[in-house]
Design a protein around this motif. Sequence first.
Motif, mmCIF file in Angstrom:
data_model
loop_
_atom_site.group_PDB
_atom_site.id
_atom_site.type_symbol
_atom_site.label_atom_id
_atom_site.label_comp_id
_atom_site.label_asym_id
_atom_site.label_seq_id
_atom_site.Cartn_x
_atom_site.Cartn_y
_atom_site.Cartn_z
ATOM 1 N N SER A 1 9.776 10.273 1.832
ATOM 2 C CA SER A 1 9.419 11.675 2.036
ATOM 3 C C SER A 1 8.890 11.834 3.462
ATOM 4 O O SER A 1 8.583 10.848 4.134
ATOM 5 C CB SER A 1 8.374 12.128 1.021
ATOM 6 N N ARG A 2 8.788 13.079 3.893
ATOM 7 C CA ARG A 2 8.270 13.340 5.232
ATOM 8 C C ARG A 2 7.413 14.599 5.210
ATOM 9 O O ARG A 2 7.614 15.493 4.393
ATOM 10 C CB ARG A 2 9.414 13.477 6.251
ATOM 11 N N ASP A 3 6.494 14.630 6.145
ATOM 12 C CA ASP A 3 5.643 15.794 6.343
ATOM 13 C C ASP A 3 5.869 16.233 7.774
ATOM 14 O O ASP A 3 5.349 15.631 8.724
ATOM 15 C CB ASP A 3 4.174 15.438 6.095
ATOM 16 N N ASN A 4 6.657 17.277 7.951
ATOM 17 C CA ASN A 4 7.019 17.698 9.304
ATOM 18 C C ASN A 4 5.816 18.241 10.076
ATOM 19 O O ASN A 4 5.758 18.132 11.296
ATOM 20 C CB ASN A 4 8.123 18.748 9.240
ATOM 21 N N ALA A 5 4.865 18.805 9.384
ATOM 22 C CA ALA A 5 3.675 19.328 10.060
ATOM 23 C C ALA A 5 2.830 18.203 10.648
ATOM 24 O O ALA A 5 2.155 18.385 11.662
ATOM 25 C CB ALA A 5 2.844 20.152 9.094
ATOM 26 N N LYS A 6 2.895 17.049 10.006
ATOM 27 C CA LYS A 6 2.103 15.902 10.471
ATOM 28 C C LYS A 6 2.944 14.887 11.235
ATOM 29 O O LYS A 6 2.419 13.864 11.674
ATOM 30 C CB LYS A 6 1.446 15.211 9.270
ATOM 31 N N ASN A 7 4.251 15.163 11.382
ATOM 32 C CA ASN A 7 5.150 14.191 12.026
ATOM 33 C C ASN A 7 4.999 12.817 11.379
ATOM 34 O O ASN A 7 4.769 11.804 12.054
ATOM 35 C CB ASN A 7 4.883 14.093 13.531
ATOM 36 N N ALA A 8 5.120 12.790 10.078
ATOM 37 C CA ALA A 8 4.899 11.547 9.345
ATOM 38 C C ALA A 8 6.004 11.330 8.321
ATOM 39 O O ALA A 8 6.610 12.287 7.821
ATOM 40 C CB ALA A 8 3.545 11.567 8.648
ATOM 41 N N VAL A 9 6.239 10.069 8.037
ATOM 42 C CA VAL A 9 7.210 9.690 7.010
ATOM 43 C C VAL A 9 6.537 8.667 6.101
ATOM 44 O O VAL A 9 5.706 7.868 6.555
ATOM 45 C CB VAL A 9 8.507 9.133 7.630
ATOM 46 N N TYR A 10 6.906 8.727 4.823
ATOM 47 C CA TYR A 10 6.278 7.883 3.826
ATOM 48 C C TYR A 10 7.342 7.170 2.999
ATOM 49 O O TYR A 10 8.462 7.666 2.851
ATOM 50 C CB TYR A 10 5.399 8.723 2.897
ATOM 51 N N LEU A 11 6.948 6.033 2.445
ATOM 52 C CA LEU A 11 7.824 5.327 1.517
ATOM 53 C C LEU A 11 6.984 4.897 0.318
ATOM 54 O O LEU A 11 6.131 4.013 0.444
ATOM 55 C CB LEU A 11 8.471 4.107 2.168
ATOM 56 N N GLN A 12 7.207 5.560 -0.806
ATOM 57 C CA GLN A 12 6.538 5.190 -2.045
ATOM 58 C C GLN A 12 7.391 4.132 -2.725
ATOM 59 O O GLN A 12 8.567 4.382 -3.036
ATOM 60 C CB GLN A 12 6.376 6.408 -2.954
ATOM 61 N N MET A 13 6.802 2.974 -2.963
ATOM 62 C CA MET A 13 7.535 1.857 -3.543
ATOM 63 C C MET A 13 6.925 1.511 -4.895
ATOM 64 O O MET A 13 5.757 1.101 -4.963
ATOM 65 C CB MET A 13 7.480 0.648 -2.606
ATOM 66 N N ASN A 14 7.697 1.697 -5.932
ATOM 67 C CA ASN A 14 7.259 1.397 -7.288
ATOM 68 C C ASN A 14 8.090 0.263 -7.873
ATOM 69 O O ASN A 14 9.163 -0.065 -7.366
ATOM 70 C CB ASN A 14 7.386 2.637 -8.175
ATOM 71 N N SER A 15 7.583 -0.318 -8.949
ATOM 72 C CA SER A 15 8.296 -1.407 -9.640
ATOM 73 C C SER A 15 8.754 -2.475 -8.654
ATOM 74 O O SER A 15 9.909 -2.902 -8.658
ATOM 75 C CB SER A 15 9.496 -0.841 -10.409
ATOM 76 N N LEU A 16 7.851 -2.884 -7.818
ATOM 77 C CA LEU A 16 8.203 -3.825 -6.756
ATOM 78 C C LEU A 16 8.629 -5.166 -7.325
ATOM 79 O O LEU A 16 8.110 -5.631 -8.355
ATOM 80 C CB LEU A 16 7.033 -3.996 -5.797
ATOM 81 N N LYS A 17 9.574 -5.767 -6.625
ATOM 82 C CA LYS A 17 10.115 -7.064 -7.021
ATOM 83 C C LYS A 17 9.888 -8.068 -5.887
ATOM 84 O O LYS A 17 9.693 -7.683 -4.732
ATOM 85 C CB LYS A 17 11.619 -6.941 -7.291
ATOM 86 N N SER A 18 9.964 -9.332 -6.212
ATOM 87 C CA SER A 18 9.752 -10.360 -5.192
ATOM 88 C C SER A 18 10.773 -10.232 -4.068
ATOM 89 O O SER A 18 10.455 -10.503 -2.902
ATOM 90 C CB SER A 18 9.814 -11.754 -5.812
ATOM 91 N N GLU A 19 11.956 -9.778 -4.399
ATOM 92 C CA GLU A 19 12.991 -9.633 -3.363
ATOM 93 C C GLU A 19 12.731 -8.460 -2.420
ATOM 94 O O GLU A 19 13.456 -8.282 -1.449
ATOM 95 C CB GLU A 19 14.379 -9.505 -3.988
ATOM 96 N N ASP A 20 11.709 -7.660 -2.700
ATOM 97 C CA ASP A 20 11.316 -6.599 -1.771
ATOM 98 C C ASP A 20 10.408 -7.129 -0.670
ATOM 99 O O ASP A 20 10.080 -6.392 0.268
ATOM 100 C CB ASP A 20 10.590 -5.470 -2.520
ATOM 101 N N THR A 21 10.004 -8.370 -0.776
ATOM 102 C CA THR A 21 9.138 -8.960 0.241
ATOM 103 C C THR A 21 9.838 -8.976 1.592
ATOM 104 O O THR A 21 10.953 -9.501 1.718
ATOM 105 C CB THR A 21 8.744 -10.392 -0.159
ATOM 106 N N ALA A 22 9.194 -8.386 2.586
ATOM 107 C CA ALA A 22 9.794 -8.273 3.917
ATOM 108 C C ALA A 22 8.790 -7.595 4.848
ATOM 109 O O ALA A 22 7.754 -7.093 4.397
ATOM 110 C CB ALA A 22 11.084 -7.453 3.861
ATOM 111 N N VAL A 23 9.138 -7.585 6.117
ATOM 112 C CA VAL A 23 8.428 -6.721 7.061
ATOM 113 C C VAL A 23 9.167 -5.386 7.087
ATOM 114 O O VAL A 23 10.389 -5.355 7.272
ATOM 115 C CB VAL A 23 8.382 -7.344 8.468
ATOM 116 N N TYR A 24 8.439 -4.321 6.901
ATOM 117 C CA TYR A 24 9.016 -2.983 6.855
ATOM 118 C C TYR A 24 8.729 -2.264 8.168
ATOM 119 O O TYR A 24 7.583 -2.231 8.634
ATOM 120 C CB TYR A 24 8.452 -2.195 5.678
#
Length: 121
Positions: free
Chosen positions: A70-93
């Motif tokens: 998602s993004r908030d254009n007023a704040k110039n920000a972007v978000y990533l909500q990550m649910n049900s995380l798995k070991s294979e999601d391990t990384a530098v984002y």
Amino acid sequence: QVRLVESGGGLVQAGGSLRLSCAVSGSIFGINNMGWYRQAPGKERELVASISSGGSTNYVDSVKGRFTISRDNAKNAVYLQMNSLKSEDTAVYFCYVEVVELLLRKKIDYWGQGTQVTVSS
């Protein structure tokens, strides 16, 4: 100059959740696409999710149904909500933005410094 500040990474157990944030500041006329990439050890960087200025989103198949960008254009920000995380999601984002810079109205890509996400099984 444009600055990206990421936050929200950390260590979480499998099945848990994290929310990444990326705040953009500086000489900005506008922001087009925003997104998140990730890079695991020994692997190439891959696009996880992206969102256009109009709100259209795209996800890599492996995170569909679990991650939400998602993004908030007023704040110039972007978000990533990550649910049900798995070991294979391990990384530098890494946060990614396509900025239209203020003075010359040029499109320039910027990257965040990266935030580590570690999912323990």
